[in-house]
Design a protein around this motif. Structure first.
Motif, short mmCIF file in Angstrom:
data_model
loop_
_atom_site.label_atom_id
_atom_site.label_comp_id
_atom_site.label_asym_id
_atom_site.label_seq_id
_atom_site.Cartn_x
_atom_site.Cartn_y
_atom_site.Cartn_z
N UNK A 256 0.99 -1.38 0.13
CA UNK A 256 -0.01 0.15 -0.02
C UNK A 256 0.93 1.43 -0.01
N UNK A 257 0.54 2.22 -0.76
CA UNK A 257 1.47 3.36 -1.02
C UNK A 257 1.17 4.38 0.29
N UNK A 258 1.26 4.01 1.23
CA UNK A 258 1.09 4.76 2.50
C UNK A 258 1.68 6.15 2.58
N UNK A 259 1.35 7.15 3.00
CA UNK A 259 2.19 8.23 3.01
C UNK A 259 2.03 8.69 4.38
N UNK A 260 3.42 8.72 4.96
CA UNK A 260 3.46 8.93 6.35
C UNK A 260 3.32 10.78 6.38
N UNK A 261 3.75 11.45 5.37
CA UNK A 261 3.55 12.78 5.33
C UNK A 261 1.98 12.99 5.75
N UNK A 262 1.00 12.28 4.97
CA UNK A 262 -0.35 12.66 5.19
C UNK A 262 -0.87 12.36 6.61
N UNK A 263 -0.06 11.35 7.49
CA UNK A 263 -0.64 10.93 8.56
C UNK A 263 0.17 11.68 9.63
N UNK B 52 8.00 12.13 8.21
CA UNK B 52 6.96 13.20 8.01
C UNK B 52 7.11 13.71 6.61
N UNK B 53 8.00 13.66 5.90
CA UNK B 53 8.08 14.18 4.60
C UNK B 53 8.00 13.22 3.39
N UNK B 54 7.91 11.92 3.76
CA UNK B 54 7.77 10.97 3.03
C UNK B 54 6.26 10.46 2.56
N UNK B 55 5.94 10.84 1.33
CA UNK B 55 4.61 10.52 0.65
C UNK B 55 4.34 9.30 0.05
N UNK B 56 5.27 8.15 0.13
CA UNK B 56 5.63 7.09 -0.15
C UNK B 56 5.99 6.27 1.13
N UNK B 57 5.66 4.89 1.28
CA UNK B 57 6.49 4.21 2.26
C UNK B 57 7.82 4.04 1.90
N UNK B 58 8.85 4.02 2.92
CA UNK B 58 10.21 3.90 2.53
C UNK B 58 10.44 2.57 1.93
#
Length: 174
Positions: free
Chosen positions: A38-45, A137-143
């Motif tokens: 899943x292309x989880x966004x840490x930034x959005x969360x 917090x700046x990652x819009x995709x999972x590492x």
């Protein structure tokens, strides 16, 4: 006899270090970065009005040795109903409808002789997660990989020195 045992142990440690086994964590797949399901966004969360804490999804970090990766049920606590139009959010609900599970790719794992407790570092020492994991917090995709410099024995030892934490081998090595 003790000197012979020590010499044998020292040779084994030096050989392990030369082969790259000296760090506290090792990257599972050094060559190719891994895509997550899943292309989880840490930034959005982790930013904005509905900001979450790392331990809201990686709840093991506060209570257990392992932080753990979020289960589908954890994602569904917020995303059972749409909160936006992100494809990844829809993917969570589709996976749940199929009765599936999120099969995250684990990017780091302690070497077998290393013990690390997230609970001791997060709850007891009150260390922020970005100390070891970097700013998510700046990652819009999972590492897809990890910064080995942050998860090395030398960075752990430097931190232990800075905070007057235990420097004995048995604190981390069993």
């Amino acid at each position: 006899m003790t000197n012979v045992r020590f010499a044998g142990w020292a040779v084994a440690v030096l050989a392990a270090a030369a082969l790259g086994f000296g760090g506290t964590h090792k990257v599972l797949h050094k060559r190719a970065p891994h895509e997550q399901p899943i292309q989880f966004s840490h930034k959005a969360h982790l930013t904005g009005d509905n900001r979450l804490e790392c331990t809201d999804c990686h709840f093991g970090a506060a209570r257990e040795a392992r932080a753990g990766l979020p289960s589908l049920e954890t994602c569904l606590e917020c995303h059972m109903k749409p909160q936006g139009k992100r494809v990844s959010e829809q993917a969570v609900r589709e996976l749940a409808a199929k009765g599936g599970a999120v099969k995250w790719t684990l990017l780091t794992r302690n070497a077998g002789h290393v013990y690390f407790s997230h609970r001791m570092h997060v709850t007891v020492a009150r260390m922020p997660c970005d100390t070891c994991h970097g700013d998510m917090s700046e990652l819009s995709k999972p590492p897809t990989s990890v910064d080995q410099r942050l998860l090395s024995m030398s960075s752990c030892m430097d931190c232990h020195r800075q905070h007057n934490a235990n420097l004995g081998c048995r604190a981390c090595h069993h």
